[in-house]
Design a protein around this motif. Structure first.
Motif, PDB file in Angstrom:
ATOM      1  N   GLN A   4      -3.589 -49.477 -10.395  1.00  0.00           N
ATOM      2  CA  GLN A   4      -3.343 -49.180 -11.661  1.00  0.00           C
ATOM      3  C   GLN A   4      -2.162 -49.898 -12.209  1.00  0.00           C
ATOM      4  O   GLN A   4      -1.314 -50.049 -11.809  1.00  0.00           O
ATOM      5  CB  GLN A   4      -3.272 -47.675 -11.845  1.00  0.00           C
ATOM      6  CG  GLN A   4      -4.664 -47.024 -11.796  1.00  0.00           C
ATOM      7  CD  GLN A   4      -4.443 -45.474 -12.387  1.00  0.00           C
ATOM      8  OE1 GLN A   4      -3.393 -44.960 -11.873  1.00  0.00           O
ATOM      9  NE2 GLN A   4      -5.279 -45.085 -13.174  1.00  0.00           N
ATOM     10  N   ASN A   5      -2.154 -50.051 -13.701  1.00  0.00           N
ATOM     11  CA  ASN A   5      -0.969 -50.333 -14.337  1.00  0.00           C
ATOM     12  C   ASN A   5      -0.494 -49.072 -15.122  1.00  0.00           C
ATOM     13  O   ASN A   5      -1.205 -47.975 -14.917  1.00  0.00           O
ATOM     14  CB  ASN A   5      -0.985 -51.539 -15.509  1.00  0.00           C
ATOM     15  CG  ASN A   5      -1.984 -51.107 -16.463  1.00  0.00           C
ATOM     16  OD1 ASN A   5      -2.276 -49.949 -16.868  1.00  0.00           O
ATOM     17  ND2 ASN A   5      -2.797 -52.475 -17.141  1.00  0.00           N
ATOM     18  N   VAL A   6       0.795 -49.263 -15.582  1.00  0.00           N
ATOM     19  CA  VAL A   6       1.315 -47.898 -16.132  1.00  0.00           C
ATOM     20  C   VAL A   6       0.530 -47.478 -17.345  1.00  0.00           C
ATOM     21  O   VAL A   6       0.239 -46.279 -17.577  1.00  0.00           O
ATOM     22  CB  VAL A   6       2.712 -48.272 -16.593  1.00  0.00           C
ATOM     23  CG1 VAL A   6       3.313 -47.111 -17.693  1.00  0.00           C
ATOM     24  CG2 VAL A   6       3.539 -48.621 -15.476  1.00  0.00           C
ATOM     25  N   GLN A   9      -2.270 -45.433 -15.970  1.00  0.00           N
ATOM     26  CA  GLN A   9      -1.896 -44.468 -15.408  1.00  0.00           C
ATOM     27  C   GLN A   9      -1.434 -43.228 -16.544  1.00  0.00           C
ATOM     28  O   GLN A   9      -1.904 -42.039 -16.585  1.00  0.00           O
ATOM     29  CB  GLN A   9      -0.738 -44.387 -14.627  1.00  0.00           C
ATOM     30  CG  GLN A   9      -0.153 -43.145 -13.660  1.00  0.00           C
ATOM     31  CD  GLN A   9       0.927 -43.756 -12.791  1.00  0.00           C
ATOM     32  OE1 GLN A   9       2.032 -43.715 -13.407  1.00  0.00           O
ATOM     33  NE2 GLN A   9       0.644 -43.812 -11.575  1.00  0.00           N
ATOM     34  N   PRO A 135       8.803 -48.152 -14.884  1.00  0.00           N
ATOM     35  CA  PRO A 135       7.453 -47.647 -14.638  1.00  0.00           C
ATOM     36  C   PRO A 135       7.819 -46.236 -13.761  1.00  0.00           C
ATOM     37  O   PRO A 135       6.582 -45.446 -14.003  1.00  0.00           O
ATOM     38  CB  PRO A 135       7.007 -48.641 -13.800  1.00  0.00           C
ATOM     39  CG  PRO A 135       7.569 -49.934 -14.606  1.00  0.00           C
ATOM     40  CD  PRO A 135       9.019 -49.379 -14.533  1.00  0.00           C
ATOM     41  N   LYS A 136       8.444 -45.790 -13.152  1.00  0.00           N
ATOM     42  CA  LYS A 136       8.554 -44.709 -12.150  1.00  0.00           C
ATOM     43  C   LYS A 136       8.673 -43.548 -13.091  1.00  0.00           C
ATOM     44  O   LYS A 136       8.613 -42.379 -12.797  1.00  0.00           O
ATOM     45  CB  LYS A 136       9.748 -44.971 -11.018  1.00  0.00           C
ATOM     46  CG  LYS A 136       9.316 -45.890 -10.211  1.00  0.00           C
ATOM     47  CD  LYS A 136      10.479 -45.733  -8.978  1.00  0.00           C
ATOM     48  CE  LYS A 136      10.222 -46.838  -7.805  1.00  0.00           C
ATOM     49  NZ  LYS A 136      11.015 -46.632  -6.561  1.00  0.00           N
ATOM     50  N   ALA A 169       1.631 -49.627 -11.863  1.00  0.00           N
ATOM     51  CA  ALA A 169       2.010 -48.523 -11.640  1.00  0.00           C
ATOM     52  C   ALA A 169       2.645 -48.325 -10.229  1.00  0.00           C
ATOM     53  O   ALA A 169       1.962 -48.875  -9.035  1.00  0.00           O
ATOM     54  CB  ALA A 169       1.041 -47.369 -11.737  1.00  0.00           C
ATOM     55  N   ALA A 173      -0.741 -41.532  -9.950  1.00  0.00           N
ATOM     56  CA  ALA A 173      -0.319 -40.526 -10.728  1.00  0.00           C
ATOM     57  C   ALA A 173      -0.428 -39.190 -10.065  1.00  0.00           C
ATOM     58  O   ALA A 173      -1.152 -38.887  -9.173  1.00  0.00           O
ATOM     59  CB  ALA A 173      -1.284 -40.339 -11.730  1.00  0.00           C
TER      60      ALA A 173
END
Length: 580
Positions: A4-6, A9, A135-136, A169, A173
């Motif tokens: 996944q990308n941000v 998510q 991103p975190k 990501a 999540a």
């Protein structure tokens, strides 16, 4: 399976929080999120023509459903357009999550093209406004934003740079539980004891109700019956408390009618239930006052209090009602009910003379006919200005209808965008926008949103070719009206050109048929009603302080407005008064 990308998510977390659609306008920094929505079947992207509409629509959706709603704007000018609708949602306690996408993270603070600082700009109209810089951060930060919006009731804003939205990501999540509803709040035992003592010591008690009485109609009625107390309301309390109310004495404030003013001033204990009523000039300063509210910061900010009670209305009354001394003496209540009925008789007689033949059409007549023909579970959205007057005095609540407007923020152009959000929640429910020509034309571009999504919103346009409320403000200040006239097109023809149903009404005898035809039409419809620009209204009590910053008080030059079916309700209540 691809990582996944941000943005993906981000969208997944919104879905888990109960968000079903995201209102906005696509563009550059927002594109990764919009693309993630395109590929997620659990959420829809709703393309509007102006981001202000997106925020108003999300706020209306949240007010109708009680669930979190969301809107978005691209970097700089795009998300700045959200701010007016977000102010309205925040002041209405509507849980809304706003995504303010941002310029590339490496360019923040360097005067980049379209640079603003959304995490700072939106702080005044939100409970939470923060920037995602890595991103975190995103899952926990978005989780926190959701909790603020739902838990505190209002807006949260998340600023997300477009480049970060497109990055991978770092991890799946988290599965942390999200708050999706608010708890009840019970006052402490000492406050309940003190409230019971004050009520038992009083002889004449009046209740004044606001939007905080939502969901507590049975408890308020039981409380009023036990105390034989008249019940008045503010505008935002109307839809929750006026119906099936044998204690009703009307509404106080600049849009008021009936005997609410007298009831609040002639009692010896006034209990404010879930109201942040802003016009303290209408509140007494020589009676004891108790305020019950779930938001502690609102306690005592409008008037001096003898007791502040922190709790929601329903839970508080459930604790208090069984303990207070029941009353048998109805003299104060009956006196206020009679004053209420007498007051309504007077204004109705002033309004009804030849009204069905008057041209230009009385806007009161339009509102009255609309009230009779609209569905029993209709949602009405109401433009700020004179439309507020007609809604306050003519739309009859019944426990199933909803009345939504910019009642705390007071923005123009709110009705059409709010109707969009309300209609998306249920395409089969009748949604009617009471729009003024000034407000409608301000965001008229989003009439095309109705056409694009085939939303069956019905717009009843009160077209007096002027900014009527502003004219009143000028008249109150002793100024000639200037800059308030609108040179309008045939709005019905505009509607038809856009692909919707449109009809223009210039004579009273055409009105009922035009409304019926519009309501039968399966798609969007606009009824352009040419109304009398001189049909204005006055509040029940006027002083110089009351008119400051508002326009409904030029008592020497305006007409008393009618009050629709409220007279019938008042007469019915009066019939229940015991005769000597």
């Amino acid at each position: 399976m691809a990582k996944q990308n941000v943005a993906e998510q981000f969208v997944d977390i919104l879905v888990r929080a109960g968000v079903q659609r995201l209102y906005g306008v696509v563009g550059d920094s927002l594109n990764p999120v919009v693309d993630a929505i395109r590929r997620n079947p659990a959420i829809d992207w709703i393309q509007v023509r102006h981001e202000e509409t997106a925020a108003f629509a999300a706020g209306a959706e949240a007010q109708i459903t009680g669930r979190l709603a969301a809107c978005a704007g691209s970097c700089g000018p795009g998300n700045l357009h959200l701010i007016n609708g977000l102010y309205d949602a925040h002041r209405s306690m509507a849980p809304v999550l706003a995504l303010a996408s941002h310029i590339p993270s490496s360019e923040i603070g360097l005067g980049y093209f379209q640079e603003t600082h959304p995490d700072q700009l939106f702080r005044e109209c939100s409970h939470y406004s923060e920037l995602i810089s890595h991103p975190k951060q995103m899952p926990r930060l978005l989780h926190t934003a959701v909790q603020h919006a739902v838990g505190r009731g209002g807006v949260s804003v998340v600023a997300l740079p477009g480049d970060i939205a497109g990055q991978p990501a770092p991890e799946k999540a988290t599965g942390s539980a999200l708050v999706t509803s608010r708890p009840t709040v019970r006052p402490g035992d000492s406050e309940i004891d003190a409230l019971v003592r004050m009520i038992d010591a009083a002889e004449r008690v009046t209740l004044f109700c606001g939007s905080g009485t939502a969901g507590s109609h049975p408890e308020v009625m039981q409380f009023a019956e036990r105390l034989k107390a008249p019940v008045g309301h503010a505008l935002r309390g109307k839809e929750w408390i006026q119906y099936d109310n044998p204690f009703d004495v009307g509404m106080s404030g600049l849009l008021g009618y009936g005997a609410a003013y007298e009831a609040t001033h002639e009692c010896d204990l006034l209990i404010l239930l879930g109201t942040d009523f802003p016009y303290n000039a209408f509140l007494p300063d020589d009676v004891r006052i108790v305020q019950i509210d779930v938001r502690p910061e609102r306690l005592g900010r409008r008037s001096r209090l003898d007791l502040a009670v922190w709790g929601d209305v329903r839970e508080t009354l459930r604790c208090v009602t069984p303990r207070v001394r029941p009353r048998t003496d109805r003299r104060f209540l009956d006196k206020m009910l009679k004053k209420h009925a007498d007051a309504l008789e007077g204004v109705v007689k002033a309004y009804t003379r030849k009204v069905e033949k008057h041209t230009p059409i009385h806007p009161e007549y339009v509102a009255s006919v609309l009230d009779e023909l609209a569905d029993e579970d209709a949602v009405f959205t109401v433009d700020t200005g004179m439309c507020n007057v007609w809604a306050a005095r003519y739309l009859t609540p019944n426990g199933r209808r909803r009345i939504i407007g910019s009642f705390s923020h007071g923005s123009m152009a709110n009705a059409l965008p709010q109707a969009i959000g309300a209609q998306f929640t249920d395409r089969g429910r009748q949604v009617v926008s009471l729009s003024g020509d000034g407000g409608f034309s301000m965001l008229m571009g989003d009439f095309l949103t109705l056409v694009q999504y085939e939303l069956p919103v019905k717009i009843v346009l009160f077209n007096n070719s002027s900014l009527g409320m502003v004219e009143l403000e000028m008249l109150v200040a002793g100024l000639p009206s200037y800059g308030t006239g609108n040179k309008n097109p045939d709005f019905a023809a505009v509607a038809r050109a856009a692909g919707a149903y449109g009809v223009r009404v210039e004579k009273p005898k055409q009105l009922a048929g035009a409304l019926k035809d519009a309501f039968k039409h399966k798609g969007p419809a606009l009824v352009d009603v040419v109304t009398d620009p001189n049909a204005l209204s006055i509040p029940p009590r006027i002083s110089a302080d009351m008119v400051t910053g508002f326009a409904l008080s030029a008592g020497k030059i305006v007409l008393d407005g009618g009050v629709g079916r409220m007279l019938q309700m008042a007469r019915s209540n009066l019939r229940n008064v015991p005769r000597p």
